[in-house]
Structures are given as structure tokens and as C-alpha cells.
Design a protein around this motif. Structure first.
Motif, PDB file in Angstrom:
ATOM      1  N   UNK A  67      -1.048   2.184   8.593  1.00 26.96           N
ATOM      2  CA  UNK A  67      -1.571   2.527   7.271  1.00 26.96           C
ATOM      3  C   UNK A  67      -2.889   3.289   7.376  1.00 26.96           C
ATOM      4  N   UNK A  68      -3.782   2.823   8.255  1.00 27.19           N
ATOM      5  CA  UNK A  68      -5.071   3.497   8.433  1.00 27.19           C
ATOM      6  C   UNK A  68      -4.863   4.905   8.981  1.00 27.19           C
ATOM      7  N   UNK A  69      -3.935   5.051   9.918  1.00 23.06           N
ATOM      8  CA  UNK A  69      -3.657   6.369  10.490  1.00 23.06           C
ATOM      9  C   UNK A  69      -3.182   7.339   9.417  1.00 23.06           C
ATOM     10  N   UNK A  70      -2.287   6.870   8.563  1.00 18.46           N
ATOM     11  CA  UNK A  70      -1.787   7.727   7.485  1.00 18.46           C
ATOM     12  C   UNK A  70      -2.894   8.059   6.489  1.00 18.46           C
ATOM     13  N   UNK A  98     -11.474   6.158   0.072  1.00 23.37           N
ATOM     14  CA  UNK A  98     -10.110   6.359   0.568  1.00 23.37           C
ATOM     15  C   UNK A  98      -9.140   5.418  -0.128  1.00 23.37           C
ATOM     16  N   UNK A  99      -7.853   5.782  -0.076  1.00 31.93           N
ATOM     17  CA  UNK A  99      -6.829   4.982  -0.741  1.00 31.93           C
ATOM     18  C   UNK A  99      -6.702   3.597  -0.114  1.00 31.93           C
ATOM     19  N   UNK A 100      -6.844   3.536   1.207  1.00 35.86           N
ATOM     20  CA  UNK A 100      -6.736   2.243   1.887  1.00 35.86           C
ATOM     21  C   UNK A 100      -7.856   1.304   1.436  1.00 35.86           C
ATOM     22  N   UNK A 101      -9.074   1.831   1.307  1.00 36.24           N
ATOM     23  CA  UNK A 101     -10.190   0.993   0.849  1.00 36.24           C
ATOM     24  C   UNK A 101      -9.933   0.472  -0.558  1.00 36.24           C
ATOM     25  N   UNK A 102      -9.355   1.322  -1.394  1.00 34.78           N
ATOM     26  CA  UNK A 102      -9.046   0.888  -2.762  1.00 34.78           C
ATOM     27  C   UNK A 102      -7.985  -0.210  -2.751  1.00 34.78           C
ATOM     28  N   UNK A 142       4.814  -5.979   0.714  1.00 34.24           N
ATOM     29  CA  UNK A 142       5.695  -4.818   0.547  1.00 34.24           C
ATOM     30  C   UNK A 142       5.286  -3.959  -0.644  1.00 34.24           C
ATOM     31  N   UNK A 143       4.862  -4.622  -1.720  1.00 29.59           N
ATOM     32  CA  UNK A 143       4.496  -3.863  -2.915  1.00 29.59           C
ATOM     33  C   UNK A 143       3.323  -2.939  -2.671  1.00 29.59           C
ATOM     34  N   UNK A 144       2.282  -3.454  -2.012  1.00 25.00           N
ATOM     35  CA  UNK A 144       1.088  -2.646  -1.738  1.00 25.00           C
ATOM     36  C   UNK A 144       1.413  -1.518  -0.761  1.00 25.00           C
ATOM     37  N   UNK A 163       2.751   4.254   0.621  1.00 28.37           N
ATOM     38  CA  UNK A 163       3.631   5.120   1.403  1.00 28.37           C
ATOM     39  C   UNK A 163       4.453   6.065   0.548  1.00 28.37           C
ATOM     40  N   UNK A 164       4.845   5.640  -0.657  1.00 27.06           N
ATOM     41  CA  UNK A 164       5.729   6.480  -1.463  1.00 27.06           C
ATOM     42  C   UNK A 164       5.035   7.759  -1.934  1.00 27.06           C
ATOM     43  N   UNK A 165       3.698   7.719  -2.029  1.00 27.47           N
ATOM     44  CA  UNK A 165       2.955   8.913  -2.457  1.00 27.47           C
ATOM     45  C   UNK A 165       2.315   9.662  -1.293  1.00 27.47           C
TER      46      UNK A 165
END
Length: 741
Positions: free
Chosen positions: A14-17, A390-394, A409-411, A416-418
Motif C-alpha cells: 500500500x505504501x509503495x503504491x 497522502x492518501x495512505x495517511x488519510x 478489505x473495505x479500506x 486500490x480501486x482508484x
């Protein structure tokens, strides 16, 4: 695999993405490589008559790893001086070259002294107008070139007159050049740099003896690859004028530099190596710098990654193992601090920590903090290794900073979908901003025809290091710049035949460059026709261009924060943004700001003359106008000149005002207000013109370095007020203008 290990892999991915969106990945460093290579050529060709052979950008911005407050440095490689790696080096002596021999016998590793070679017939440097015999210092074992005197000489040769806006400060081996950007508060700039270090370097004729081991040493895990080693071993190495501070002969010593080699290594990093480097820089800044200030540099961190990559190979350097690799690098860094020994990657015997962590207190605190960061690698990375927006921080905050909720899975699916669409849009933004940055560099540097020819030759060659699409865009813009230069010469010529010939040359070049994009490219052609007073062709070019615009466009420039425009009947709609399928994003047509140089005052429309003429002599010498604003202003101007004011020109002017209000939301809006003011003046709306110019001046009141042409237009009006005439103003307007006065 334990659940803890699985969680670490999931967080790593997730962080890499997320870091890809910043963007920190191989794609972004390749783009940085292209931009850096092209810009280096621009500057190198510009300064070639000043004794400079080549200019090389350095630092995080050139690498493509810039985080907050990153550096932008330059190395100026001097022409006419070459360093021989030993007294026994065979050399084909060239006329006009001064040779020095590298002598490391009495220096600490990484440093050398420079002894004049017996091959020299003269020590006089023609370009620098300097006799290097004057900079030799006698010692018991010979006379050596003083690095200290050399630094002072280069500073004294740096231009420093009343109009030169740079503050020059000596900074180690470099000359620190401080500069306040002309448009310093433009929010759209990714990195605003107000200072950079300029290092003057001398070049080895081959690799120094001390670094030969790097080219031959045994590597068990295949990094760097043999092809990359071969490529790097053919690159130039340098010395820069700074000695070992602990040496008794410090003023005579020069530090060996492997700038080009190190940049090439980073440009060949994979995604995980790049992201690990970026996270490490942020972690050190947040956690270590407060405890041990100025002890760990970005250079130290990249060196750690070089060593870990070579000794472990790239097998582990994958997105799923990003945080594991980060822990390995932090562990190596901690070990180096403990031993106070970080070997230089190219000169293994040189210790980069020789003068670092001399305080036991700082050393212990740094090691303890690194251990704490490593033990809490997920939380530490999210809290300090990523951009706070960043999105991950949010998502981390939204999940209550609880790992199970964060990895639900929801988070994960929400992120990932966007991700794919976000990544494509981000890359498009970064790509075209880089292209625009190259255009701005050409404009600010105002390249001569000779320099343009050399640059075009470079861009026309096939390069593995330069992206062809970016090179093509740069070629188109260079043709436009060359055309505008021919047009400038034509306007200053009294010889009618020569004027016509130059105009024909200008037209040919600008027509080639008009393929730059679908809007700003043709508008340069319309500018040409306006300049030569062919009003009908000017109108025809603009109307044809507007009629054939696609329904959706991407905008890259400094005049608006609205990057995505939906267009209807040649006009961008007021709504911001639009939905576009992922497979269509890369094909989306792009347009750029109209850019004009100081020297373009002779060829631009009258409305832009003051804007160009008032630009500074150095630095950011460009005028930027939103392409749609320029299109409708020029169309209004041309139609008024051709057929006089009409209901149609009134509609265009009304739309122009709406356009500026809706889309121009950066400090550059003052130029747009000025062209509206001129347009109002053109049709006799004098009071409206004064209001536009006054508003423009108010906007630039917070930018002290900007000389706003609105002041000149207001001066013209106020002069008219001094001698009121109903030929210029109505009676009612004169009464109001007297209040302004």
C-alpha cells in the motif's frame, strides 16, 4: 508466513503504491533524467564561451527524489583543464589544455593534490584570462594548485553587478547562489528553490586510480548489472575545490567527485530502492536531525542504499518487501554510526563518517532513535516517511490508527480501486509540467540561434537517456523560439529585402513549432501574423484553431489550477474536471501557457510589450499567459483592428473577462488583467481599463520583484487626465478619473 509478516507485506504494498502517486518510482526518475539531460544542454551551450565545458545538475531534484525543501545544485565543469590520474599516464597532448597530475600519496582517501604536469607549455587559461602559475603553492615535494585560491578566483569571476539579483556566498567547495524567485508565491510550483550550490570542477582524463577497484570488484548478487558498470566506468569523474578539514594541507587538497556515476545509479534504481531512499530522507529529517543536527546527509543515505543493494542484490527489493528493505538500510545506517565508518561507494577506503558523530551523546541518541524507528517501522513510516496529505495517511487516520482496521478489505479496496486512475492522472500532470519546465528554461535563458542549432542537433540524435516524446515537444518549442528570434531581427531591420527574408525564415520555423500542441502552438503562428500586420491571417489561424479544439484537454502551466478542461464550441466550460476512462487519459490533448521572453517585446502584441520589456535581466525572464485568455484577447484585438468595435467584439471581450475570472487563480493573473485592460482601452472603455490595471497592480503589490506593466498604462491615462480632452474621455469619465488622480 506469520500474520505479522503478512501484515507487513500488505502495508508495504500500500505504501509503495501511495508513493507512486507522489510520484516516486522508476517512471518518475526516468522523466527526471530526461528533463535534467535536456536542461543541462541548454545551460551548457549558453555558458560555453565562459570557460565552461559542461553543466551538470545535481541534488534530489535532478535525481527525481525531491522531498520537502530539497536541494538543487549544479556542477560547472571547466574547459581547458584535465587531470591525469598519475605521472605515468599516457596522454595525447592537446593544444590549449592545462594538465595536472592527481597525487593522493599524502592525503586521506577521497582527497588528492594537483601537481602541474610536465606536458604543459603554458599555464595560461584563455577563457578565464588567468595564469594558473599564480595559483600554485610551493611545498617541499613540489608546487600544487591551491583549491582555496581557486575557489576565490571562481567567485570573483562570477558576475556581480547592480542588476545581478543573486547573493553569492562561499559554501564548502561550492558557491552558494541565493535567489528570490520573481513569482515566488505561485502555489502550483512543485518545488520552489531559492538557493543552489554551484561547484566548479576539473575533469579526470580517465577514472582515478583510487576508484578502479569499483569497476573490477566481485559482486555476488549482480547489482549493479555488468552493462550499467560498463556504462558508468566510461563517465567522467571530477575533483572539486575542497580539502580534508583535518589535514595540514587542506588548502591544497581537492575532493574526488563521482556525481555523474551516482546520478546514473539512482536513475537506474527500481521502484522499491527509490521509495526506500525517499522514506529514509524523511525519517532522518524528523527523528535524527533534532538529536544530531547536520550529521547525516542525503548523500550518506544514498550511499547506504548503494551498499545494501550491492551486497544483498535486488531479489528482496520488491514492493511487498519495501519496509523490510527499509529496516535493513536503517540497520546498516545504525551500524555505520556505531562504528563511525561509512565507506564511500566508489572509493571504498574513504570514510564518509570520519568527521561525523564525534559527540558520544549524539551518537548514542541517534542509534537509540533508529532502533525505535525500526521496531515500529509501520507507524514511523506512516507518521514521518510519507507526505502528511497522502492518501495512505488519510486512510490511517480514518481507521483510528489501528492496523487491523487499516488493512481491512473495505479500506484497502477503497484505495486500490482508484489507484490506477490516480496514477495515470498524476503521471500525466508530472510529464507535462516537466515539458513546460523545459520550455520555461528555454524562454528564461533566451537561447541564441547558434545555441538553438546545437540543442536541436542534440535533440535530433537518438538517445537512450532521453524520452523521445519529451524531446519532440522541446524541438517544437525551440523552432518557435528560433522563429521569434528571426522575427525580432526583422522588426529591427531597415533593409526591406533582409526584413522579408527574416520574416520568411521566422514563418518557416514557427510553422514547424506550431505542432507543439492544439492551442498554444497555433497561437504563436497567429502572433507572427499580428506582428507583420497580416490581420486577416491572424484571425483565420485563431478561428480555425478554436473551431478544431477537442472536447477535452489537459492544461499545463502556471496561470490556472484547473488542469482538466471540458470544451464546447472552442470555449472551456466553467465546471472543473471531468470523468475520463483510464484508457483515454494518455491520449488526452495537452496545452501550455503562452510564454514570452524579455527580448520578445519587439514582436508581441502591444498589450504584452510592457510585460516583456520590464522583465529582469537575469533569472525568471518570462511572461506567462493562459492560452485561452491569449487566444480570445488576440482575436478581439485583431477583429477591432480589422473591422472596428462591434457587437461581436463586445461578446468576445465579455467572455474574456468571464474566462479570467473563472480560470485564472494564480499570481500570474495580473498579466491577464492587463490584456483585458488593454482590450477595454482599445474599444474606448477607458474607466473599465483603469479598473483592470489598478486591480492588477494591487495583486502584484505582494511580489516586490515584479515590475508590472499596468503602471505604465495607468501613467498614460493619468497623463491624459492632466490635460482632459473629450477626444479621449467622456465628460463623466473625466470626472471619475480626476478622483483616481
Amino acid at each position: 508466513m506469520s500474520s505479522k509478516e503478512m501484515d507487513l507485506r500488505s502495508v508495504s504494498e500500500l505504501i509503495s503504491k501511495d508513493l507512486q502517486l507522489s510520484p516516486f518510482d522508476k517512471w518518475s526518475t526516468r522523466l527526471s533524467k530526461t528533463k535534467t539531460k535536456i536542461e543541462d544542454k541548454i545551460i551548457s551551450f549558453e555558458v560555453c564561451n565562459m570557460g565552461i565545458e559542461e553543466v551538470h545538475q545535481a541534488g534530489s531534484i535532478a535525481e527525481g527524489t525531491a522531498v520537502e525543501a530539497s536541494d538543487a545544485d549544479r556542477m560547472f565543469q571547466l574547459r581547458g583543464i584535465e587531470i591525469l590520474k598519475s605521472r605515468d599516464t599516457c596522454v595525447n597532448v592537446k593544444e590549449g589544455i592545462i594538465y595536472f597530475v592527481s597525487d593522493s600519496s599524502r592525503c586521506n582517501p577521497g582527497y588528492v593534490r594537483l601537481l602541474p604536469s610536465e606536458h604543459n607549455k603554458s599555464m595560461y587559461h584563455t577563457n578565464l584570462k588567468t595564469d594558473f602559475c599564480d595559483y600554485l603553492q610551493p611545498m617541499s615535494d613540489g608546487s600544487y594548485l591551491s583549491s582555496e585560491w581557486f575557489r576565490y578566483m571562481m567567485v570573483s569571476l562570477t558576475q556581480n553587478d547592480d542588476e545581478f539579483p543573486f547573493e553569492i556566498v562561499q559554501h564548502g567547495p561550492c558557491t552558494m547562489i541565493k535567489y528570490e524567485y520573481l513569482y515566488h508565491d505561485i502555489a502550483s510550483k512543485r518545488a520552489v528553490v531559492t538557493e543552489y550550490d554551484a561547484a566548479y570542477a576539473l575533469t579526470y582524463t580517465g577514472w582515478p586510480e583510487e576508484a578502479i577497484e569499483w569497476t573490477t570488484r566481485d559482486r555476488k548478487f549482480g547489482w549493479p548489472a555488468p552493462t550499467l558498470i560498463s556504462k558508468i566506468s566510461k563517465m567522467n569523474c571530477h575533483v572539486v575545490p575542497v580539502g580534508d578539514s583535518s589535514s595540514t594541507t587542506c588548502s591544497l587538497e581537492w575532493r574526488q567527485s563521482f556525481l555523474l556515476c551516482e546520478k546514473e545509479l539512482i536513475w537506474n534504481f527500481n521502484d522499491t530502492q527509490i521509495q526506500c531512499y525517499v522514506i529514509m530522507k524523511r525519517l532522518v529529517k524528523t527523528y535524527i536531525d533534532p538529536l544530531a543536527p547536520d550529521q547525516i546527509s542525503s548523500y550518506n543515505l544514498k550511499t547506504v542504499i548503494f551498499w545494501v543493494s550491492e551486497e544483498h542484490g535486488l531479489y528482496e527489493w520488491t514492493p511487498a518487501k519495501l519496509l523490510l528493505c527499509l529496516k535493513d538500510c536503517l540497520a546498516r545506517l545504525s551500524q555505520c554510526i556505531e562504528r563511525r565508518n561509512l565507506p564511500h561507494y566508489f572509493v571504498r577506503k574513504a570514510n564518509l563518517f570520519r568527521h561525523r558523530f564525534l559527540s558520544p551523546h549524539e551518537k548514542i541518541d541517534a542509534i537509540e532513535k533508529l532502533r525505535n524507528v525500526t521496531d515500529n517501522i509501520v507507524i514511523s513510516t506512516i507518521n514521518a516517511g510519507l507526505h502528511p496529505q497522502s492518501k495512505i495517511c488519510k486512510l490511517w487516520k480514518d481507521s483510528g490508527k489501528k492496523l487491523p482496521m487499516f488493512l481491512s478489505e473495505g479500506v484497502k479496496n477503497e484505495f486500490l480501486e482508484n489507484h490506477r486512475v490516480s496514477l495515470l492522472l498524476r503521471r500525466k500532470t508530472v510529464l507535462h509540467r516537466a515539458e513546460f519546465g523545459i520550455m520555461k528554461r528555454y524562454t528564461s535563458n533566451f537561447t541564441s540561434d547558434q545555441v538553438i542549432s546545437k540543442t536541436l542537433q542534440f535533440l535530433n540524435e537518438k538517445h537512450h537517456d532521453v524520452d523521445e516524446a519529451v524531446a519532440a515537444r522541446a524541438r517544437h518549442y525551440l523552432h518557435i523560439r528560433r522563429g521569434l528570434e528571426h522575427l525580432q531581427k526583422a522588426t529591427h531591420s531597415d533593409d526591406e529585402w533582409k526584413k522579408r527574408h527574416l520574416q520568411d525564415m521566422a514563418l518557416s520555423e514557427i510553422e514547424k513549432g506550431s505542432k507543439l500542441d492544439k492551442l498554444s502552438g497555433p497561437l504563436y503562428l497567429a502572433t507572427y501574423y499580428m506582428c507583420i500586420k497580416d490581420i486577416t491571417k491572424c484571425i483565420a489561424v485563431i478561428e480555425e484553431c478554436i473551431a478544431n479544439l477537442p472536447s477535452k484537454m489537459f492544461y499545463a502551466g502556471y496561470c490556472s489550477s484547473n488542469q482538466f478542461m471540458e470544451i464546447e464550441n472552442g470555449k472551456p466550460l466553467k465546471k472543473t474536471g471531468f470523468d475520463i476512462p483510464p484508457n483515454e487519459i494518455n491520449a488526452l490533448e495537452t496545452t501550455f501557457d503562452m510564454l514570452f521572453a524579455k527580448e520578445d517585446y519587439a514582436v508581441v502584441p502591444a498589450s504584452v510589450v510592457f510585460a516583456c520589456a520590464l522583465l529582469p535581466q537575469y533569472g525568471e525572464k518570462y511572461v506567462a499567459i493562459h492560452p485561452f485568455v491569449y487566444a480570445y484577447h488576440l482575436l478581439h484585438f485583431a477583429k477591432v483592428l480589422w473591422e472596428g468595435p462591434s457587437w461581436q467584439t463586445k461578446e468576445i471581450l465579455d467572455y474574456l473577462e468571464d474566462l479570467v475570472t473563472e480560470f485564472c487563480d494564480t499570481p500570474h493573473v495580473f498579466n491577464s488583467l492587463n490584456v483585458i485592460g488593454f482590450s477595454q482601452f482599445l474599444v474606448g472603455n477607458n474607466l473599465e481599463a483603469v479598473v483592470q490595471f489598478a486591480t492588477s497592480l494591487q495583486l502584484t503589490s505582494t511580489m516586490p520583484n515584479v515590475k508590472n506593466g499596468a503602471a505604465w498604462w495607468l501613467a498614460i491615462f493619468l497623463h491624459a487626465v492632466q490635460s482632459p480632452s473629450t477626444e479621449t474621455f467622456s465628460v463623466a469619465e473625466m470626472e471619475i478619473l480626476k478622483k483616481f488622480h
